[in-house]
Design a protein around this motif. Structure first.
Motif, PDB file in Angstrom:
ATOM      1  N   ARG A 187      81.378 -35.162  11.932  1.00  0.00           N
ATOM      2  CA  ARG A 187      82.537 -35.693  12.570  1.00  0.00           C
ATOM      3  C   ARG A 187      83.037 -37.289  11.984  1.00  0.00           C
ATOM      4  O   ARG A 187      84.104 -37.200  11.696  1.00  0.00           O
ATOM      5  N   HIS A 188      82.014 -37.797  11.501  1.00  0.00           N
ATOM      6  CA  HIS A 188      82.072 -39.051  10.868  1.00  0.00           C
ATOM      7  C   HIS A 188      82.797 -38.984   9.377  1.00  0.00           C
ATOM      8  O   HIS A 188      83.824 -39.468   9.004  1.00  0.00           O
ATOM      9  N   LEU A 189      82.296 -37.755   8.759  1.00  0.00           N
ATOM     10  CA  LEU A 189      83.091 -37.398   7.482  1.00  0.00           C
ATOM     11  C   LEU A 189      84.419 -37.017   7.564  1.00  0.00           C
ATOM     12  O   LEU A 189      85.219 -37.562   6.757  1.00  0.00           O
ATOM     13  N   ALA A 190      84.794 -36.433   8.684  1.00  0.00           N
ATOM     14  CA  ALA A 190      86.101 -35.681   8.749  1.00  0.00           C
ATOM     15  C   ALA A 190      86.907 -36.684   9.109  1.00  0.00           C
ATOM     16  O   ALA A 190      88.148 -36.841   8.507  1.00  0.00           O
ATOM     17  N   GLU A 191      86.347 -37.853   9.980  1.00  0.00           N
ATOM     18  CA  GLU A 191      87.315 -39.089  10.184  1.00  0.00           C
ATOM     19  C   GLU A 191      87.565 -39.691   8.953  1.00  0.00           C
ATOM     20  O   GLU A 191      88.824 -40.363   8.655  1.00  0.00           O
ATOM     21  N   ALA A 192      86.633 -39.677   7.879  1.00  0.00           N
ATOM     22  CA  ALA A 192      87.047 -40.553   6.511  1.00  0.00           C
ATOM     23  C   ALA A 192      87.588 -39.549   5.723  1.00  0.00           C
ATOM     24  O   ALA A 192      87.880 -39.685   4.583  1.00  0.00           O
ATOM     25  N   ALA A 205      71.154 -30.316   6.560  1.00  0.00           N
ATOM     26  CA  ALA A 205      71.863 -30.315   5.249  1.00  0.00           C
ATOM     27  C   ALA A 205      73.202 -29.989   5.331  1.00  0.00           C
ATOM     28  O   ALA A 205      73.812 -29.269   6.183  1.00  0.00           O
ATOM     29  N   LEU A 206      73.978 -30.644   4.825  1.00  0.00           N
ATOM     30  CA  LEU A 206      75.605 -30.608   4.790  1.00  0.00           C
ATOM     31  C   LEU A 206      76.248 -30.360   3.312  1.00  0.00           C
ATOM     32  O   LEU A 206      75.573 -30.865   2.297  1.00  0.00           O
ATOM     33  N   LEU A 216      81.010 -44.570  -0.769  1.00  0.00           N
ATOM     34  CA  LEU A 216      82.311 -44.281   0.215  1.00  0.00           C
ATOM     35  C   LEU A 216      81.669 -43.364   1.374  1.00  0.00           C
ATOM     36  O   LEU A 216      82.365 -43.090   2.221  1.00  0.00           O
ATOM     37  N   LEU A 217      80.608 -42.719   1.176  1.00  0.00           N
ATOM     38  CA  LEU A 217      79.901 -42.158   2.471  1.00  0.00           C
ATOM     39  C   LEU A 217      79.735 -42.837   3.733  1.00  0.00           C
ATOM     40  O   LEU A 217      79.082 -44.010   3.558  1.00  0.00           O
ATOM     41  N   PRO A 218      80.263 -42.428   4.811  1.00  0.00           N
ATOM     42  CA  PRO A 218      80.309 -43.092   5.981  1.00  0.00           C
ATOM     43  C   PRO A 218      78.773 -43.482   6.163  1.00  0.00           C
ATOM     44  O   PRO A 218      77.761 -42.616   6.332  1.00  0.00           O
TER      45      PRO A 218
END
Ligand SMILES: C[S@@+](CC[C@H](N)C(=O)[O-])C[C@H]1O[C@@H](n2cnc3c(N)ncnc32)[C@H](O)[C@@H]1O
Length: 437
Positions: A187-192, A205-206, A216-218
């Motif tokens: 979800r943090h990634l999606a927001e970014a 793993a993602l 730049l990764l949250p």
């Protein structure tokens, strides 16, 4: 400087001086404008990935061979050919930029040559493609010694291995379960603005849809996440750690698996060993970022007398130095830098490390052997030698849905579920009289 000229300069060091892309690229990238960094990386990786093919192409297009001292011109022509053969760079840009790069490299005589070679490649595309198809090294872009070994070890799978080696790797992340779970991080990634999908079999793993600069990764600096292929994320669970166990990570640098073992179980007493003190600094930096702790020792796994305190370990992870033939898609220069004769020499080192560390394992303890190789000589054959030499060593079959079972361990081939190629074998020590330990 034109990005093709920078790429040619970097490639001279790989092709001519035998240096690795990992050593050559970071300084070249730091001297390049940020908008051109992606292209620089693409050109350098692409030329190494397709070198046997691009070189065959160049040989056909040159009326006379280049002088052996013209490393920069050769590298630049390969860069140009990579663009016209494999990238969708518009033809006029690929040709004119390569010609301009020849001048920037202070080889004005090569500007006309670059123009002629690239235009001929475009004009004679069909005829040249047919000629390359008929030459196995050029067709697969693999050196013949490696092709032979892949065919011998994997008679049914070698075409898929070759295809995976020539593909671009996925960008995989490991979410630190101590701080948050995979879904929360997604979800943090999606927001970014970054899409990611969970990978099978590895809980943290993602796989990112598109590469992102790590800074730049949250939460990267806070230790929420690390960059690690899903295959490498299988090691820590296979080690079967519990609080209080003494764990040796014998070939630890740069610390990818060290960090994961501690994320899974911070209550172990972990010793991270590596022969290379400079690389051990990377383990230190990684653990600091992840807010984890281990005892770090710069020492040789083949010489425990120099660093071991005499207290046995309950778990030993040997992530051995190897040919890295399972990670060619990430490090395509491996195809150029490795030699056939390296493989038996590496197997000898792997056997020696296991032989030296076996006496350090407590009876009832578990040793996990891992490589990022797909070659049997470095994998099951190394474990077979340990089992033959030590009466108290028993291979423990790894029951899993990933990879394929071999006689002793489990092999993931590159591209299987889009993972890197990896080999794992678990060996336990039985409390019986042993020969020689
Ligand atoms: C495959 S890398 C390890 C990767 C690491 N486990 C990770 O997950 O990030 C192999 C490491 O073994 C180290 N090495 C090679 N020979 C060694 C030896 N005899 N003793 C200790 N370390 C060694 C190398 O310096 C290298 O850092």
């Amino acid at each position: 400087m034109n990005v093709r000229a920078i790429a040619a300069r970097a490639l001279v060091q790989v092709l001519g001086e035998g240096r690795s892309l990992a050593a050559v690229l970071p300084p070249a990238l730091s001297r390049t404008e940020s908008r051109n960094r992606g292209l620089l990386q693409e050109l350098c990786h692409g030329v190494c990935r397709w070198l046997p093919q691009l070189q065959a192409l160049l040989d056909r297009l040159l009326a006379r061979p280049l002088a052996s001292t013209e490393h920069a011109v050769r590298a630049l022509l390969l860069v140009g050919l990579y663009q016209v053969w494999h990238l969708r760079v518009p033809e006029h840009a690929a040709v004119s930029e390569t010609v301009a790069a020849a001048r920037q490299l202070r080889k004005p005589w090569a500007a006309g040559l670059a123009n002629a070679v690239l235009r001929a490649a475009l004009r004679r595309r069909e005829e040249l493609a047919a000629a390359l198809k008929a030459d196995p090294e050029a067709d697969t872009a693999h050196p013949s010694w490696l092709l032979e070994r892949l065919r011998r070890d994997w008679p049914d799978d070698w075409p898929a291995i070759v295809a995976a080696n020539n593909a671009r790797p996925p960008f995989a992340l490991r979410v630190n379960a101590r701080f948050l779970d995979r879904e929360a991080y997604r979800r943090h990634l999606a927001e970014a603005g970054h899409n990611a999908a969970p990978a099978p079999d590895a809980a943290g793993a993602l796989i990112l849809e598109a590469p992102v600069e790590v800074a730049l990764l949250p939460g990267f600096n806070e230790g929420w996440v690390s960059v690690q292929d899903a295959a490498a994320q299988l090691a820590a669970p296979l080690l079967q750690v519990r609080p209080g166990l003494r764990v040796l990570d014998a070939c630890a640098a740069p610390g990818g698996k060290t960090g994961h073992v501690l994320e899974c179980e911070p209550g172990v007493a972990l010793t991270a060993l590596d022969r290379d003190a400079g690389r051990l600094d990377q383990v230190r930096a990684n653990l600091r970022r992840l807010k984890l702790d281990a005892r770090l020792i710069a020492g040789d796994a083949e010489r425990p007398a120099d660093w071991w305190d005499g207290v046995p370990f309950d778990r030993i992870l040997v992530d051995a130095p190897c040919s890295a033939t399972g990670v060619i898609r990430r490090h395509p220069d491996i195809k150029l830098l490795r030699r056939d004769s390296d493989i038996p020499a590496l197997a000898e080192r792997q056997r020696a490390i296991l032989a030296a560390l076996w006496p350090l394992l407590r009876p009832g303890g578990r040793l996990l052997y891992a490589t990022c190789s797909v070659l049997r000589q470095e994998n099951d054959e190394v474990i077979a030698a340990l089992l033959a030499a030590r009466a108290d060593a028993r291979a423990q079959p790894i029951a899993a849905g990933w990879g394929r079972a071999l006689a002793h361990g489990r092999q993931i081939l590159p591209g299987d579920a889009d993972r890197d190629g990896f080999y794992y074998a678990a060996v336990t020590k039985h409390p019986v009289a042993s020969r020689g330990s």
